[in-house]
Motif scaffolding. Structure first.
Motif, mmCIF file in Angstrom:
data_model
loop_
_atom_site.group_PDB
_atom_site.id
_atom_site.type_symbol
_atom_site.label_atom_id
_atom_site.label_comp_id
_atom_site.label_asym_id
_atom_site.label_seq_id
_atom_site.Cartn_x
_atom_site.Cartn_y
_atom_site.Cartn_z
ATOM 1 N N UNK A 75 -36.677 -13.462 9.638
ATOM 2 C CA UNK A 75 -36.615 -12.941 10.191
ATOM 3 C C UNK A 75 -36.137 -12.102 9.186
ATOM 4 N N UNK A 76 -36.523 -10.347 9.377
ATOM 5 C CA UNK A 76 -35.662 -9.468 8.458
ATOM 6 C C UNK A 76 -34.499 -10.337 7.760
ATOM 7 N N UNK A 77 -34.592 -10.391 6.286
ATOM 8 C CA UNK A 77 -32.975 -10.781 5.947
ATOM 9 C C UNK A 77 -32.298 -9.499 4.883
ATOM 10 N N UNK A 78 -31.109 -10.025 4.088
ATOM 11 C CA UNK A 78 -30.599 -8.364 3.814
ATOM 12 C C UNK A 78 -30.788 -7.912 2.437
ATOM 13 N N UNK A 79 -31.914 -8.716 2.101
ATOM 14 C CA UNK A 79 -32.424 -7.829 0.220
ATOM 15 C C UNK A 79 -32.611 -5.769 0.812
ATOM 16 N N UNK A 80 -31.374 -4.949 1.161
ATOM 17 C CA UNK A 80 -31.513 -3.809 1.554
ATOM 18 C C UNK A 80 -30.474 -3.229 0.923
ATOM 19 N N UNK A 81 -30.193 -1.552 1.736
ATOM 20 C CA UNK A 81 -29.204 -1.010 1.740
ATOM 21 C C UNK A 81 -29.118 -1.168 3.258
ATOM 22 N N UNK A 112 -35.435 3.147 3.368
ATOM 23 C CA UNK A 112 -34.318 3.269 2.063
ATOM 24 C C UNK A 112 -35.313 1.673 1.513
ATOM 25 N N UNK A 113 -34.966 1.619 0.491
ATOM 26 C CA UNK A 113 -35.671 0.270 -0.171
ATOM 27 C C UNK A 113 -35.135 -0.981 -0.144
ATOM 28 N N UNK A 114 -36.092 -1.877 -0.439
ATOM 29 C CA UNK A 114 -36.075 -3.377 0.097
ATOM 30 C C UNK A 114 -36.605 -4.679 -0.579
ATOM 31 N N UNK A 115 -36.208 -5.261 -0.741
ATOM 32 C CA UNK A 115 -37.790 -6.436 -1.283
ATOM 33 C C UNK A 115 -37.952 -7.159 -0.671
ATOM 34 N N UNK A 116 -39.142 -6.581 -0.260
ATOM 35 C CA UNK A 116 -39.833 -7.392 0.586
ATOM 36 C C UNK A 116 -41.202 -8.130 -0.171
ATOM 37 N N UNK A 117 -41.515 -9.194 1.312
ATOM 38 C CA UNK A 117 -42.550 -10.401 0.631
ATOM 39 C C UNK A 117 -43.564 -10.038 1.871
ATOM 40 N N UNK A 118 -43.928 -8.818 0.400
ATOM 41 C CA UNK A 118 -44.960 -8.313 1.373
ATOM 42 C C UNK A 118 -46.734 -9.360 1.221
ATOM 43 N N UNK A 119 -46.687 -10.270 1.023
ATOM 44 C CA UNK A 119 -48.278 -11.513 1.344
ATOM 45 C C UNK A 119 -48.169 -12.475 0.874
ATOM 46 N N UNK A 152 -41.998 -9.516 5.208
ATOM 47 C CA UNK A 152 -40.652 -9.560 5.789
ATOM 48 C C UNK A 152 -39.770 -9.418 4.508
ATOM 49 N N UNK A 153 -38.325 -9.126 4.627
ATOM 50 C CA UNK A 153 -37.793 -8.275 3.612
ATOM 51 C C UNK A 153 -36.866 -9.724 3.598
ATOM 52 N N UNK A 154 -36.526 -10.439 1.901
ATOM 53 C CA UNK A 154 -36.337 -11.182 1.636
ATOM 54 C C UNK A 154 -34.308 -10.617 1.631
ATOM 55 N N UNK A 155 -33.662 -12.287 1.707
ATOM 56 C CA UNK A 155 -32.579 -12.279 1.312
ATOM 57 C C UNK A 155 -31.212 -13.122 2.691
ATOM 58 N N UNK A 156 -29.855 -13.707 2.054
ATOM 59 C CA UNK A 156 -29.516 -13.499 3.583
ATOM 60 C C UNK A 156 -28.246 -13.626 3.207
ATOM 61 N N UNK A 157 -27.412 -13.811 1.908
ATOM 62 C CA UNK A 157 -26.269 -13.901 1.401
ATOM 63 C C UNK A 157 -25.913 -13.044 1.482
ATOM 64 N N UNK A 158 -24.935 -12.032 2.224
ATOM 65 C CA UNK A 158 -24.899 -10.984 1.822
ATOM 66 C C UNK A 158 -22.705 -10.057 2.495
#
Ligand code: NAD
Ligand code: ZN
Length: 345
Positions: free
Chosen positions: A117-123, A1-8, A59-65
């Motif tokens: 921890x991993x967040x919610x900017x993902x499917x 699945x696609x996710x917006x990740x803070x990769x570095x 880490x996957x970004x995002x928390x409002x969901x």
């Protein structure tokens, strides 16, 4: 699945392909229906000093969901597949001094998804069952996702009475705009908003401001005194984090009035405590997070009342995450209210 990740550990983020996670004990897996960008996500994207000290990559970004439960982990008996939920993003410990006094909003061991921890900017995303909030089925997902920041706004606006009271709001960023919506729905009048950005002053008017002031062009204290016949406002709500706005707001508050401070200041601020606070006998509230779970009940009811004017606050809607960089850059430039992604096109 696609996710917006803070990769570095650097400016920006990447849209990556990751596996759909499996819910562990006490967790549920949700299909993310809507997720919105918070100022904190922008800090992580920009990689400011705070983000550098707190965020571990990748880490996957995002928390409002808002999302639909599609799988329930072992030991979860409060939720079932098909439930439509939002999430409180502060995972509290339940054991510390604050928690044991029912002050969960100031738990000293708080963890935040999309931060610790991993967040919610993902499917799809994992939510601890103890943090889930069940929504009525007919609540639009974009409103349901906004409940978390609306909680901050509700705690700020409703820390005391406001119906029929003159109110000054400094800062009409995403949170200030939500504050205006809550103040309007709660019967504040007149609502006076001080905000330097013309774009955001226009949004403030659409959401419910009765008067808008550009603090860089006119003196907000004089403007407030003119509007209130020299009395000053009963309620001052600080949503900007600008030291100058704090000072002006305190000066514009009527003696005996109420103040809520939500904006975070970039440095220590100097204020004439004697004349602006003590001799005026102001009631001052520091605001952090949201009360668990009282504030969620208030937010949900306010939305269901139909009185919260949220549509003008949501300035940008994206299907999928492909244009996430555009979204973050617009937000960084102050050209947005709330930005919402709908991951499933
Ligand atoms: P934002 O930066 O988008 O909005 C701040 C607004 O204040 C901007 O529109 C800006 O133009 C305006 N502003 C700048 N100088 C001003 C001045 N002198 N007078 C009036 N307005 C001025 O931020 P946001 O996402 O809307 O968040 C608002 C504040 O709340 C930030 O400081 C943020 O760090 C803080 N915050 C606090 C909590 C909490 O729990 N206490 C939680 C989230 C965010
Ligand atoms: Zn705790």
């Amino acid at each position: 699945m696609p996710a917006i990740m803070k990769t570095k550990p650097a400016y920006g983020a990447e849209l990556v392909e990751v596996d759909v996670p499996k819910p562990g004990p006490g967790e549920v897996l949700i299909k993310v229906l809507a997720t919105s960008i918070c100022g904190t996500d922008l800090h992580i994207y920009e990689w400011n000093e705070w983000a550098q000290s707190r965020i571990k990559t990748p880490q996957i970004m995002g928390h409002e969901v808002a999302g639909e439960v599609i799988e329930v982990g072992p030991g979860v008996d409060t939720l079932e597949v098909g439930d439509y939920i939002s999430a409180e993003t502060h995972i509290v410990c339940g054991k510390c001094y604050a928690c044991r006094h029912n002050r969960y909003h100031v738990c000293q061991n708080t963890k935040i998804f999309g931060v610790d921890m991993d967040g919610v900017f993902a499917e799809y995303a994992i939510v601890p069952a103890q943090n889930a909030w069940k929504n009525p089925k007919d609540m639009p997902p974009e409103y349901a996702a906004l409940q978390e920041p609306l909680g901050n706004a509700v705690d700020t606006v409703l820390a005391g009475p406001i119906a029929g009271m003159s109110t000054l709001i400094t800062g009409a960023g995403p949170l200030g705009l939500l504050g205006i919506a809550v103040a309007k729905a709660s019967g504040a009048y007149p609502i006076i908003v001080s905000e330097p950005s013309e774009f955001r002053r226009e949004l403030a008017k659409k959401v419910g401001a009765d008067y808008v002031i550009n603090p860089f062009e006119e003196d907000p204290v004089k403007a407030v005194m003119d509007i209130t016949d020299g009395a000053g406002v009963e309620v001052f709500l600080e949503f900007s984090g600008a030291p100058k706005a704090l000072e002006q707001g305190l000066a514009a508050t009527t003696p005996g009035g109420r103040v809520s401070l939500l904006g975070l200041f970039p440095r220590d601020v100097t204020v004439d405590f004697n004349n602006l606070i003590i001799f005026k006998a102001l009631e001052i509230h520091g605001i952090t997070g949201r009360h668990l779970w009282e504030t969620w009940y208030t937010v949900s009811s306010l939305i269901q009342s139909g009185k919260l004017n949220l549509d003008p606050v949501i300035t940008h809607k994206y299907k999928g995450f492909e244009k996430f960089e555009e979204a973050f850059e617009l937000m960084k430039a102050g050209k947005t209210g709330k930005v919402v992604f709908f991951p499933h096109k």
